[in-house]
Design an enzyme around this catalytic site. Structure first.
Site, PDB file in Angstrom:
ATOM      1  N   ASP A  22       0.875  -1.176   0.000  1.00 40.15           N
ATOM      2  CA  ASP A  22       0.000   0.000   0.000  1.00 40.15           C
ATOM      3  C   ASP A  22       0.911   1.225   0.000  1.00 40.15           C
ATOM      4  OD1 ASP A  22      -1.570   2.147   0.720  1.00 40.15           O
ATOM      5  OD2 ASP A  22      -2.484   1.169   2.455  1.00 40.15           O
ATOM      6  N   ASN A  36      -6.519  12.645 -11.103  1.00 43.78           N
ATOM      7  CA  ASN A  36      -7.287  13.060 -12.284  1.00 43.78           C
ATOM      8  C   ASN A  36      -6.932  14.516 -12.585  1.00 43.78           C
ATOM      9  OD1 ASN A  36      -9.112  14.721 -10.580  1.00 43.78           O
ATOM     10  ND2 ASN A  36      -9.784  12.708  -9.858  1.00 43.78           N
ATOM     11  N   GLY A  44      -9.648   4.526  -5.839  1.00 42.77           N
ATOM     12  CA  GLY A  44      -8.361   3.876  -6.074  1.00 42.77           C
ATOM     13  C   GLY A  44      -7.240   4.444  -5.219  1.00 42.77           C
ATOM     14  N   VAL A  45      -6.072   4.520  -5.820  1.00 43.43           N
ATOM     15  CA  VAL A  45      -4.901   4.956  -5.054  1.00 43.43           C
ATOM     16  C   VAL A  45      -5.033   6.439  -4.690  1.00 43.43           C
ATOM     17  CG1 VAL A  45      -3.428   5.495  -7.061  1.00 43.43           C
ATOM     18  CG2 VAL A  45      -2.396   4.748  -4.929  1.00 43.43           C
ATOM     19  N   ASP A  46      -5.674   7.214  -5.531  1.00 43.97           N
ATOM     20  CA  ASP A  46      -5.897   8.640  -5.271  1.00 43.97           C
ATOM     21  C   ASP A  46      -6.700   8.815  -3.973  1.00 43.97           C
ATOM     22  OD1 ASP A  46      -5.952  11.362  -5.696  1.00 43.97           O
ATOM     23  OD2 ASP A  46      -7.388  11.308  -7.358  1.00 43.97           O
ATOM     24  N   SER A 134      -2.601   4.527 -14.284  1.00 46.85           N
ATOM     25  CA  SER A 134      -3.561   4.197 -15.365  1.00 46.85           C
ATOM     26  C   SER A 134      -4.008   2.736 -15.394  1.00 46.85           C
ATOM     27  CB  SER A 134      -3.009   4.556 -16.761  1.00 46.85           C
ATOM     28  OG  SER A 134      -2.989   5.947 -16.948  1.00 46.85           O
TER      29      SER A 134
HETATM   30  N1  AR6 Z   1      -1.321   1.544  -3.050  1.00 44.07           N
HETATM   31  C1  AR6 Z   1      -0.797   1.202  -4.258  1.00 44.07           C
HETATM   32  N2  AR6 Z   1      -1.546   0.966  -5.363  1.00 44.07           N
HETATM   33  C2  AR6 Z   1      -2.891   1.097  -5.233  1.00 44.07           C
HETATM   34  C3  AR6 Z   1      -3.515   1.451  -4.012  1.00 44.07           C
HETATM   35  C4  AR6 Z   1      -2.677   1.678  -2.886  1.00 44.07           C
HETATM   36  N3  AR6 Z   1      -3.174   2.016  -1.690  1.00 44.07           N
HETATM   37  N4  AR6 Z   1      -4.877   1.474  -4.213  1.00 44.07           N
HETATM   38  C5  AR6 Z   1      -5.089   1.137  -5.512  1.00 44.07           C
HETATM   39  N5  AR6 Z   1      -3.891   0.903  -6.125  1.00 44.07           N
HETATM   40  P1  AR6 Z   1      -6.410   3.734 -10.053  1.00 44.07           P
HETATM   41  P2  AR6 Z   1      -5.885   5.101 -12.603  1.00 44.07           P
HETATM   42  C6  AR6 Z   1      -3.618   0.499  -7.516  1.00 44.07           C
HETATM   43  O1  AR6 Z   1      -7.770   3.357 -10.520  1.00 44.07           O
HETATM   44  O2  AR6 Z   1      -6.194   3.900 -13.389  1.00 44.07           O
HETATM   45  C7  AR6 Z   1      -8.952   7.761  -9.442  1.00 44.07           C
HETATM   46  O3  AR6 Z   1     -10.279   7.821  -9.051  1.00 44.07           O
HETATM   47  C8  AR6 Z   1      -4.734  -0.153  -8.287  1.00 44.07           C
HETATM   48  O4  AR6 Z   1      -4.822  -1.535  -7.951  1.00 44.07           O
HETATM   49  O5  AR6 Z   1      -6.251   4.235  -8.663  1.00 44.07           O
HETATM   50  O6  AR6 Z   1      -4.656   5.914 -12.976  1.00 44.07           O
HETATM   51  C9  AR6 Z   1      -8.367   9.119  -9.842  1.00 44.07           C
HETATM   52  O7  AR6 Z   1      -9.000  10.183  -9.178  1.00 44.07           O
HETATM   53  C10 AR6 Z   1      -4.266   0.052  -9.721  1.00 44.07           C
HETATM   54  O8  AR6 Z   1      -3.376  -0.989 -10.121  1.00 44.07           O
HETATM   55  O9  AR6 Z   1      -5.728   4.853 -11.017  1.00 44.07           O
HETATM   56  C11 AR6 Z   1      -8.606   9.158 -11.317  1.00 44.07           C
HETATM   57  O10 AR6 Z   1      -9.891   9.654 -11.623  1.00 44.07           O
HETATM   58  C12 AR6 Z   1      -3.456   1.350  -9.646  1.00 44.07           C
HETATM   59  O11 AR6 Z   1      -3.315   1.658  -8.258  1.00 44.07           O
HETATM   60  C13 AR6 Z   1      -8.506   7.725 -11.744  1.00 44.07           C
HETATM   61  O12 AR6 Z   1      -8.822   6.937 -10.594  1.00 44.07           O
HETATM   62  C14 AR6 Z   1      -4.075   2.525 -10.352  1.00 44.07           C
HETATM   63  O13 AR6 Z   1      -5.478   2.456 -10.268  1.00 44.07           O
HETATM   64  C15 AR6 Z   1      -7.117   7.350 -12.181  1.00 44.07           C
HETATM   65  O14 AR6 Z   1      -7.156   6.035 -12.690  1.00 44.07           O
END
Ligand code: AR6
Length: 189
Positions: A22, A36, A44-46, A134
């Protein structure tokens, strides 16, 4: 280090690692957020980073940036403090939404990694941790993203931007894909 299953490649200069974990628990100098364009927070991670850093303080810092410079296009990056995180800084970048590879997604993804590493270097960070930009709701195919991410991070180490870059893979299921990409790029004769 609170990550698990770490695999590292030592280059001259710098170390590139892939771990599961994490990213909000990072001990690096800086972490990268897959944000975003509005820097509005999200899922997600954000969402996890905003929650762990302190949503109010981070939202305010993000709002100031947007007010000053407008929306952040895909492929670019900006800096905020890490607030309650152990990491001193958060580098927010926007990855491309996957449209089948027809809209310059590869170059935009590489740019998201490169611009983030560039900022980390400019502010004197030795270590920076990255999520799989992404690869969640933006639907970039993971094998392809892994190759672009690792190649770009290797280049940033080669150019001395940072000493240590780590890909933090949240889902253990995806770890093999990332390791295979690393082995193919860095261990094949
Ligand atoms: N630590 C590490 N990786 C993580 C964590 C964490 N705590 N939580 C999720 N991931 P995403 P995107 C991974 O969807 O595709 C947001 O709403 C997850 O498993 O977070 O770039 C933003 O506001 C995945 O492999 O980012 C944007 O609107 C990776 O992080 C949009 O999502 C990225 O998934 C960005 O989409």
């Amino acid at each position: 280090m609170s990550y698990k299953n770490c695999h590292s490649w030592k280059f001259c200069p710098g170390t590139l690692s892939i771990c599961t974990g994490d990213i909000t628990r990072s001990r690096a100098d800086a972490i990268v957020n897959a944000a975003n364009s509005q820097l509005a927070g999200g899922g997600g991670v954000d969402g996890a980073i905003h929650h762990a850093a302190g949503a109010e303080a981070l939202h305010a810092a993000c709002k100031d940036i947007i007010r000053e410079r407008g929306k952040l296009p895909a492929g670019q990056a900006v800096l905020t403090p890490g607030f309650a995180l152990s990491a001193k800084y958060i580098i927010h970048t926007v990855g491309p939404v996957w449209h089948g590879g027809t809209q310059n997604e590869d170059a935009l993804l590489a740019s998201a990694y490169w611009e983030s590493a560039l900022i980390a270097g400019q502010i004197g960070c030795q270590s920076v941790d990255f999520p799989a930009i992404s690869c969640g709701v933006y639907h970039f195919p993971v094998e392809h993203a892994a190759e672009i991410a690792l190649k770009t991070l290797k280049k940033s180490l080669d150019q001395g931007l940072v000493k240590s870059a780590c890909m933090v893979i949240f889902s253990r299921d995806k770890m093999n894909i990332w390791l295979r990409a690393g082995e193919t790029l860095f261990e094949s004769p």
